[in-house]
Design a protein around this motif. Structure first.
Motif, PDB file in Angstrom:
ATOM      1  N   GLU A 247       0.903  -1.200   0.132  1.00  0.00           N
ATOM      2  CA  GLU A 247      -0.246   0.021   0.038  1.00  0.00           C
ATOM      3  C   GLU A 247       0.777   1.339  -0.171  1.00  0.00           C
ATOM      4  OE1 GLU A 247      -2.584  -0.234   3.369  1.00  0.00           O
ATOM      5  OE2 GLU A 247      -3.798  -1.871   2.362  1.00  0.00           O
ATOM      6  N   VAL A 248       1.720   1.331   0.812  1.00  0.00           N
ATOM      7  CA  VAL A 248       2.838   2.349   0.837  1.00  0.00           C
ATOM      8  C   VAL A 248       3.416   2.610  -0.210  1.00  0.00           C
ATOM      9  CG1 VAL A 248       4.774   3.467   1.958  1.00  0.00           C
ATOM     10  CG2 VAL A 248       3.121   2.478   3.333  1.00  0.00           C
ATOM     11  N   HIS A 249       3.853   1.368  -1.095  1.00  0.00           N
ATOM     12  CA  HIS A 249       4.480   1.463  -2.242  1.00  0.00           C
ATOM     13  C   HIS A 249       3.658   1.992  -3.351  1.00  0.00           C
ATOM     14  CE1 HIS A 249       7.498   0.507  -5.506  1.00  0.00           C
ATOM     15  NE2 HIS A 249       6.443  -0.032  -6.399  1.00  0.00           N
ATOM     16  N   GLU A 250       2.518   1.702  -3.486  1.00  0.00           N
ATOM     17  CA  GLU A 250       1.288   2.268  -4.560  1.00  0.00           C
ATOM     18  C   GLU A 250       1.331   3.713  -4.151  1.00  0.00           C
ATOM     19  OE1 GLU A 250      -3.226   1.174  -5.495  1.00  0.00           O
ATOM     20  OE2 GLU A 250      -2.339   0.126  -4.235  1.00  0.00           O
ATOM     21  N   LEU A 251       1.012   3.973  -2.797  1.00  0.00           N
ATOM     22  CA  LEU A 251       0.652   5.640  -2.732  1.00  0.00           C
ATOM     23  C   LEU A 251       2.078   6.208  -3.249  1.00  0.00           C
ATOM     24  CD1 LEU A 251      -0.953   5.249   0.969  1.00  0.00           C
ATOM     25  CD2 LEU A 251      -1.818   5.963  -1.282  1.00  0.00           C
ATOM     26  N   ARG A 252       3.311   5.701  -3.042  1.00  0.00           N
ATOM     27  CA  ARG A 252       4.328   6.613  -3.243  1.00  0.00           C
ATOM     28  C   ARG A 252       4.834   6.544  -4.693  1.00  0.00           C
ATOM     29  NH1 ARG A 252       8.885   4.951   1.427  1.00  0.00           N
ATOM     30  NH2 ARG A 252       7.742   6.302   3.125  1.00  0.00           N
ATOM     31  N   SER A 253       4.162   5.669  -5.484  1.00  0.00           N
ATOM     32  CA  SER A 253       4.426   5.317  -6.922  1.00  0.00           C
ATOM     33  C   SER A 253       3.860   6.845  -7.879  1.00  0.00           C
ATOM     34  CB  SER A 253       4.085   4.516  -7.328  1.00  0.00           C
ATOM     35  OG  SER A 253       2.280   4.130  -7.514  1.00  0.00           O
ATOM     36  N   GLU A 254       2.742   7.291  -7.095  1.00  0.00           N
ATOM     37  CA  GLU A 254       2.122   8.684  -7.746  1.00  0.00           C
ATOM     38  C   GLU A 254       1.943   9.639  -6.700  1.00  0.00           C
ATOM     39  OE1 GLU A 254      -2.356   6.369  -7.564  1.00  0.00           O
ATOM     40  OE2 GLU A 254      -1.346   7.330  -9.497  1.00  0.00           O
ATOM     41  N   CYS A 255       1.561  10.913  -7.274  1.00  0.00           N
ATOM     42  CA  CYS A 255       1.399  11.774  -6.369  1.00  0.00           C
ATOM     43  C   CYS A 255       0.038  11.915  -6.117  1.00  0.00           C
ATOM     44  CB  CYS A 255       1.772  13.210  -7.038  1.00  0.00           C
ATOM     45  SG  CYS A 255       3.648  13.587  -7.394  1.00  0.00           S
ATOM     46  N   LEU A 256      -0.359  11.961  -4.959  1.00  0.00           N
ATOM     47  CA  LEU A 256      -1.757  12.018  -4.309  1.00  0.00           C
ATOM     48  C   LEU A 256      -2.296  13.428  -4.493  1.00  0.00           C
ATOM     49  CD1 LEU A 256      -1.907   9.481  -1.450  1.00  0.00           C
ATOM     50  CD2 LEU A 256      -2.419   9.152  -3.920  1.00  0.00           C
ATOM     51  N   ASN A 257      -3.461  13.778  -5.006  1.00  0.00           N
ATOM     52  CA  ASN A 257      -4.079  14.949  -4.900  1.00  0.00           C
ATOM     53  C   ASN A 257      -4.823  15.139  -3.541  1.00  0.00           C
ATOM     54  OD1 ASN A 257      -6.579  13.575  -4.702  1.00  0.00           O
ATOM     55  ND2 ASN A 257      -6.784  13.955  -7.133  1.00  0.00           N
ATOM     56  N   GLU A 258      -5.303  16.345  -3.163  1.00  0.00           N
ATOM     57  CA  GLU A 258      -5.863  16.799  -1.928  1.00  0.00           C
ATOM     58  C   GLU A 258      -7.095  15.820  -1.394  1.00  0.00           C
ATOM     59  OE1 GLU A 258      -6.612  20.724  -0.932  1.00  0.00           O
ATOM     60  OE2 GLU A 258      -4.308  21.349  -1.570  1.00  0.00           O
ATOM     61  N   ALA A 259      -7.747  15.413  -2.490  1.00  0.00           N
ATOM     62  CA  ALA A 259      -8.883  14.681  -2.225  1.00  0.00           C
ATOM     63  C   ALA A 259      -8.451  13.175  -1.804  1.00  0.00           C
ATOM     64  CB  ALA A 259      -9.778  14.543  -3.419  1.00  0.00           C
ATOM     65  N   GLN A 260      -7.630  12.848  -2.232  1.00  0.00           N
ATOM     66  CA  GLN A 260      -6.713  11.468  -1.897  1.00  0.00           C
ATOM     67  C   GLN A 260      -6.223  11.346  -0.582  1.00  0.00           C
ATOM     68  OE1 GLN A 260      -4.561  10.921  -5.413  1.00  0.00           O
ATOM     69  NE2 GLN A 260      -6.004   9.491  -6.390  1.00  0.00           N
ATOM     70  N   LEU A 261      -5.508  12.655  -0.135  1.00  0.00           N
ATOM     71  CA  LEU A 261      -4.938  12.480   0.800  1.00  0.00           C
ATOM     72  C   LEU A 261      -5.872  12.750   2.060  1.00  0.00           C
ATOM     73  CD1 LEU A 261      -2.074  15.088   0.389  1.00  0.00           C
ATOM     74  CD2 LEU A 261      -1.968  12.482   0.770  1.00  0.00           C
ATOM     75  N   MET A 262      -7.144  13.722   1.884  1.00  0.00           N
ATOM     76  CA  MET A 262      -8.022  13.588   2.707  1.00  0.00           C
ATOM     77  C   MET A 262      -8.968  12.322   3.079  1.00  0.00           C
ATOM     78  SD  MET A 262      -8.238  16.826   3.973  1.00  0.00           S
ATOM     79  CE  MET A 262      -9.834  16.709   4.463  1.00  0.00           C
ATOM     80  N   ASP A 263      -9.095  11.773   1.900  1.00  0.00           N
ATOM     81  CA  ASP A 263      -9.800  10.341   2.136  1.00  0.00           C
ATOM     82  C   ASP A 263      -8.835   9.071   2.757  1.00  0.00           C
ATOM     83  OD1 ASP A 263     -11.980   8.375   1.247  1.00  0.00           O
ATOM     84  OD2 ASP A 263     -10.326   7.168   0.474  1.00  0.00           O
ATOM     85  N   THR A 264      -7.519   9.350   2.733  1.00  0.00           N
ATOM     86  CA  THR A 264      -6.716   8.404   3.257  1.00  0.00           C
ATOM     87  C   THR A 264      -6.408   8.698   4.820  1.00  0.00           C
ATOM     88  OG1 THR A 264      -5.382   7.943   1.247  1.00  0.00           O
ATOM     89  CG2 THR A 264      -4.476   7.407   3.499  1.00  0.00           C
ATOM     90  N   LEU A 265      -6.121   9.952   5.155  1.00  0.00           N
ATOM     91  CA  LEU A 265      -6.002  10.549   6.367  1.00  0.00           C
ATOM     92  C   LEU A 265      -7.293  10.679   7.191  1.00  0.00           C
ATOM     93  CD1 LEU A 265      -3.595  13.581   5.759  1.00  0.00           C
ATOM     94  CD2 LEU A 265      -3.095  11.522   6.649  1.00  0.00           C
ATOM     95  N   ILE A 266      -8.469  10.734   6.634  1.00  0.00           N
ATOM     96  CA  ILE A 266      -9.761  10.943   7.746  1.00  0.00           C
ATOM     97  C   ILE A 266     -10.540   9.982   7.590  1.00  0.00           C
ATOM     98  CG2 ILE A 266     -11.386  12.492   8.044  1.00  0.00           C
ATOM     99  CD1 ILE A 266      -9.726  14.867   7.203  1.00  0.00           C
ATOM    100  N   ARG A 267     -10.828   9.539   6.512  1.00  0.00           N
ATOM    101  CA  ARG A 267     -11.804   8.462   6.363  1.00  0.00           C
ATOM    102  C   ARG A 267     -11.567   6.819   6.741  1.00  0.00           C
ATOM    103  NH1 ARG A 267     -12.671  12.321   2.860  1.00  0.00           N
ATOM    104  NH2 ARG A 267     -14.672  13.690   2.827  1.00  0.00           N
ATOM    105  N   LYS A 268     -10.300   6.618   5.959  1.00  0.00           N
ATOM    106  CA  LYS A 268      -9.915   5.344   6.190  1.00  0.00           C
ATOM    107  C   LYS A 268      -9.302   4.944   7.630  1.00  0.00           C
ATOM    108  CE  LYS A 268      -9.148   4.494   1.247  1.00  0.00           C
ATOM    109  NZ  LYS A 268      -7.801   3.959   0.133  1.00  0.00           N
TER     110      LYS A 268
END
Length: 301
Positions: free
Chosen positions: A18-39
């Motif tokens: 999961e970390v490798h997949e997240l680091r392989s591309e730049c996340l936008n703010e919506a994706q970051l918010m979904d990862t940090l808050i909702r998940k």
């Protein structure tokens, strides 16, 4: 035991993927918010640390719209920045392409905790309260801004209160043109009666009465635009003293009229009273101006 080790290795492998997949591309703010808050089931009502946090606050003043002397308040437009560190919102390991993240309004809420949980302070990295541009107000100019922290004792504990004191100083030119200059003219006109002679009782009376009425009307029009306060203001001292000088000129006229009726054969005595008044009144008014402007000059200006 072997089953537990296999499960642990599988969990680490899944997290690494999961970390490798997240680091392989730049996340936008919506994706970051979904990862940090909702998940992660992030709660905005939970304190980041058990021992409390320190919140730094700063004000950016954009504009001061108006100042009301009648209600003793003013309106301003400003931005309030509240800054604190929340370890639960770290996202450097998530492959974000930016160093800062803008959170929406629903994420941040106002704290209602005492200072054992939330400690408020002004931002000490720079001036915590400052204007983004030069403040221009019609009747005042902004002299000073003083931030302070007050600790309030309530039954539920201590609370930190951030207080900002705005010091405004009045611009004197409008009041000088609308209040002070007309009174100068009214007083000077009342002195014309001293040069008309003791026989001109009727025109001297008209001049004095009209000057006094104009002063009273002018004082009333000024007071309509000022708040009702219990203390004596500088404009009150000026207007009441100016009306006193005009009233004294009428008293001098009454003395002249009385002597004119009682001592017709001694008209030179009456003229002497007028000559003394022609010098005494300007001298007294000059002394009053020196005392007045020495006492209130800096406050008015």
């Amino acid at each position: 035991m072997l089953f537990f080790l296999l499960f642990l290795n599988l969990l680490v492998l899944t997290y690494s993927e999961e970390v490798h997949e997240l680091r392989s591309e730049c996340l936008n703010e919506a994706q970051l918010m979904d990862t940090l808050i909702r998940k992660r089931d992030y709660s905005k009502h939970k304190l980041p640390r058990k021992n409390g946090i320190t919140v730094s606050v700063e004000f950016w003043i954009q504009e001061i719209n108006s100042i009301s002397e009648m209600t003793n308040d003013f309106e301003l437009e400003m931005f309030i920045n509240e800054m604190w560190t929340d370890p639960n919102l770290r996202f450097s390991h998530l492959g974000a392409c930016k160093a800062n993240l803008t959170l929406d309004q629903q994420t941040l809420t106002n704290f209602s905790y005492n200072n054992d949980e939330v400690r408020l302070q002004w931002n000490n990295q720079r001036s915590p309260v400052f204007a983004l541009q030069e403040i221009r107000i019609a009747d005042f100019w902004l002299k000073d801004i003083t931030p302070a922290v007050i600790k309030r004792d309530y039954p539920a504990g201590y609370w930190d209160e951030l207080v900002v004191t705005f010091v405004f100083e009045r611009r004197y030119m409008w009041y000088f043109l609308q209040a002070y200059l007309p009174t100068f003219f009214s007083i000077f006109i009342s002195w014309i009666a001293f040069s008309l002679g003791p026989q001109a009782i009727t025109p001297r009376t008209m001049i004095g009465v009209n000057a006094l009425l104009s002063m009273i009307f002018h004082f009333g029009s000024i007071m309509k635009n000022l708040p009702r306060v219990s203390y004596i203001k500088a404009i009150d001292v000026w207007m009441l003293s100016s009306m006193t000088f005009v009233f004294l000129s009428l008293i001098e006229l009454a003395i002249v009229g009385y002597k004119l009726q009682m001592q017709r054969e001694k008209e030179h005595v009456i003229e002497r009273v007028d000559r003394i008044a022609r010098f005494a009144f300007p001298a007294g008014f000059s002394i009053f101006n020196i005392i007045y402007w020495a006492r209130y000059g800096f406050k008015v200006g």
